[in-house]
Design a protein around this motif. Structure first.
Motif, PDB file in Angstrom:
ATOM      1  N   SER A  21     -11.981 -10.614   1.062  1.00 50.09           N
ATOM      2  CA  SER A  21     -11.552  -9.667   2.066  1.00 50.09           C
ATOM      3  C   SER A  21     -10.454  -8.722   1.497  1.00 50.09           C
ATOM      4  N   CYS A  22     -10.540  -7.360   1.872  1.00 48.01           N
ATOM      5  CA  CYS A  22      -9.590  -6.313   1.536  1.00 48.01           C
ATOM      6  C   CYS A  22      -9.297  -5.521   2.674  1.00 48.01           C
ATOM      7  N   ALA A  23      -7.924  -5.438   2.988  1.00 49.99           N
ATOM      8  CA  ALA A  23      -7.221  -5.063   3.948  1.00 49.99           C
ATOM      9  C   ALA A  23      -6.161  -3.745   3.506  1.00 49.99           C
ATOM     10  N   ALA A  24      -6.730  -2.741   3.685  1.00 49.61           N
ATOM     11  CA  ALA A  24      -5.863  -1.437   3.443  1.00 49.61           C
ATOM     12  C   ALA A  24      -4.609  -0.999   4.673  1.00 49.61           C
ATOM     13  N   SER A  25      -3.576  -0.913   4.013  1.00 48.64           N
ATOM     14  CA  SER A  25      -2.569  -0.505   5.066  1.00 48.64           C
ATOM     15  C   SER A  25      -1.658   0.728   4.462  1.00 48.64           C
ATOM     16  N   GLY A  26      -0.887   1.466   5.522  1.00 44.97           N
ATOM     17  CA  GLY A  26       0.006   2.377   5.043  1.00 44.97           C
ATOM     18  C   GLY A  26      -0.250   3.769   6.050  1.00 44.97           C
ATOM     19  N   ASN A  27      -0.078   4.982   5.412  1.00 50.30           N
ATOM     20  CA  ASN A  27      -0.155   6.157   6.148  1.00 50.30           C
ATOM     21  C   ASN A  27      -1.807   6.562   5.906  1.00 50.30           C
ATOM     22  N   ILE A  28      -2.520   6.155   6.519  1.00 49.37           N
ATOM     23  CA  ILE A  28      -4.065   6.296   6.222  1.00 49.37           C
ATOM     24  C   ILE A  28      -4.701   7.036   7.495  1.00 49.37           C
ATOM     25  N   PHE A  29      -5.182   8.453   7.299  1.00 53.15           N
ATOM     26  CA  PHE A  29      -5.798   9.028   8.182  1.00 53.15           C
ATOM     27  C   PHE A  29      -7.356   8.399   8.560  1.00 53.15           C
ATOM     28  N   ASP A  32     -12.833   6.677   3.470  1.00 51.76           N
ATOM     29  CA  ASP A  32     -14.516   6.945   3.292  1.00 51.76           C
ATOM     30  C   ASP A  32     -14.926   5.820   2.585  1.00 51.76           C
ATOM     31  N   VAL A  33     -15.518   6.031   1.245  1.00 54.18           N
ATOM     32  CA  VAL A  33     -16.273   4.769   0.614  1.00 54.18           C
ATOM     33  C   VAL A  33     -15.278   3.664   0.337  1.00 54.18           C
ATOM     34  N   MET A  34     -15.710   2.382   0.609  1.00 57.62           N
ATOM     35  CA  MET A  34     -15.177   1.286  -0.041  1.00 57.62           C
ATOM     36  C   MET A  34     -16.120   0.475  -0.869  1.00 57.62           C
ATOM     37  N   GLY A  35     -15.243  -0.122  -1.622  1.00 56.21           N
ATOM     38  CA  GLY A  35     -16.241  -1.183  -2.481  1.00 56.21           C
ATOM     39  C   GLY A  35     -15.300  -2.158  -3.487  1.00 56.21           C
ATOM     40  N   TRP A  36     -16.274  -2.824  -3.918  1.00 55.27           N
ATOM     41  CA  TRP A  36     -15.637  -4.209  -4.846  1.00 55.27           C
ATOM     42  C   TRP A  36     -16.257  -3.794  -6.564  1.00 55.27           C
ATOM     43  N   CYS A  95     -10.696  -4.536  -5.175  1.00 51.14           N
ATOM     44  CA  CYS A  95     -11.083  -3.584  -3.976  1.00 51.14           C
ATOM     45  C   CYS A  95     -10.620  -2.019  -4.399  1.00 51.14           C
ATOM     46  N   ASN A  96     -11.586  -1.323  -3.995  1.00 49.24           N
ATOM     47  CA  ASN A  96     -11.167   0.042  -4.060  1.00 49.24           C
ATOM     48  C   ASN A  96     -11.388   0.902  -2.806  1.00 49.24           C
ATOM     49  N   ALA A  97     -10.843   1.934  -2.438  1.00 50.13           N
ATOM     50  CA  ALA A  97     -11.064   2.544  -1.324  1.00 50.13           C
ATOM     51  C   ALA A  97     -10.620   3.998  -1.642  1.00 50.13           C
ATOM     52  N   VAL A  99      -9.132   6.776   0.116  1.00 47.33           N
ATOM     53  CA  VAL A  99      -8.342   6.799   1.198  1.00 47.33           C
ATOM     54  C   VAL A  99      -8.081   8.577   1.564  1.00 47.33           C
ATOM     55  N   VAL A 100      -8.434   8.782   2.573  1.00 49.23           N
ATOM     56  CA  VAL A 100      -8.181  10.519   3.155  1.00 49.23           C
ATOM     57  C   VAL A 100      -6.691  10.525   3.895  1.00 49.23           C
ATOM     58  N   PHE A 101      -5.932  11.427   3.355  1.00 50.88           N
ATOM     59  CA  PHE A 101      -4.688  11.729   4.127  1.00 50.88           C
ATOM     60  C   PHE A 101      -5.007  12.930   5.016  1.00 50.88           C
ATOM     61  N   ARG A 102      -4.243  12.984   6.155  1.00 53.19           N
ATOM     62  CA  ARG A 102      -4.471  14.197   7.087  1.00 53.19           C
ATOM     63  C   ARG A 102      -4.276  15.596   6.457  1.00 53.19           C
ATOM     64  N   TYR A 103      -3.544  15.754   5.606  1.00 57.07           N
ATOM     65  CA  TYR A 103      -3.455  16.966   4.886  1.00 57.07           C
ATOM     66  C   TYR A 103      -3.315  17.253   3.423  1.00 57.07           C
ATOM     67  N   SER A 104      -3.476  16.229   2.539  1.00 58.03           N
ATOM     68  CA  SER A 104      -3.637  16.037   1.327  1.00 58.03           C
ATOM     69  C   SER A 104      -4.709  15.903   0.676  1.00 58.03           C
ATOM     70  N   GLY A 105      -5.689  15.444   1.416  1.00 59.48           N
ATOM     71  CA  GLY A 105      -7.175  15.224   0.699  1.00 59.48           C
ATOM     72  C   GLY A 105      -7.260  13.581   0.588  1.00 59.48           C
ATOM     73  N   VAL A 106      -8.340  13.431  -0.303  1.00 61.83           N
ATOM     74  CA  VAL A 106      -8.740  12.134  -0.480  1.00 61.83           C
ATOM     75  C   VAL A 106      -8.413  11.843  -1.753  1.00 61.83           C
ATOM     76  N   TYR A 107      -8.111  10.387  -1.885  1.00 56.49           N
ATOM     77  CA  TYR A 107      -7.913   9.835  -3.091  1.00 56.49           C
ATOM     78  C   TYR A 107      -8.038   8.180  -3.502  1.00 56.49           C
ATOM     79  N   PRO A 108      -8.430   7.978  -4.546  1.00 52.76           N
ATOM     80  CA  PRO A 108      -8.820   6.456  -4.965  1.00 52.76           C
ATOM     81  C   PRO A 108      -7.833   5.637  -4.866  1.00 52.76           C
ATOM     82  N   HIS A 109      -7.851   4.353  -4.424  1.00 55.26           N
ATOM     83  CA  HIS A 109      -6.883   3.467  -4.305  1.00 55.26           C
ATOM     84  C   HIS A 109      -7.546   2.048  -4.868  1.00 55.26           C
TER      85      HIS A 109
END
Length: 120
Positions: A21-29, A32-36, A95-97, A99-109
């Motif tokens: 399992s992989c749970a993402a938390s924080g300031n997430i809008f 999109d793609v998630m993976g392993w 785990c990879n995700a 993550v889309v931020f509301r005003y900043s765009g999408v970045y991999p985590h």
């Protein structure tokens, strides 16, 4: 700040099963793609499976039919069900995700990884 935390790794006999399992938390809008991905000792990190928000999936050839990736968008969580495990599956799984931020765009985590060990 976004954090991805993996869980579910461990030691299992060949032929057994594990669910990661992989749970993402924080300031997430939105995510999109998630993976392993996984990295075995002395080898490069490789893609295992990915999934879109709509449920489209892609798998590494050697895990097709044995692994299943799924996700819960409401919980920002992705899972990897691993069946018929073989020693060659032994690796640290990450785990990879995207993550889309509301005003900043999408970045991999990336998560920090969880160890999966399959004994013969």
């Amino acid at each position: 700040q976004v954090q991805l935390v993996e869980s579910g790794g461990g030691l299992v006999q060949a032929g057994g099963s594990l669910t990661l399992s992989c749970a993402a938390s924080g300031n997430i809008f939105r995510i999109d793609v998630m993976g392993w991905y996984r990295q075995a000792p002395g080898k490069q990190r490789e893609l295992v499976a990915t999934t879109t928000r709509g449920g489209n999936t892609n798998y590494k050839d050697s895990v097709k039919g044995r692994f299943t990736i799924s996700r819960d968008n409401a919980q920002n969580t992705v899972y990897l069900q691993m069946n018929s495990l073989i020693p060659e599956d032994t690796a640290v799984y990450y785990c990879n995700a995207d993550v889309v931020f509301r005003y900043s765009g999408v970045y991999p985590h990336w998560g920090r990884g969880t160890q999966v060990t399959v004994s013969s």
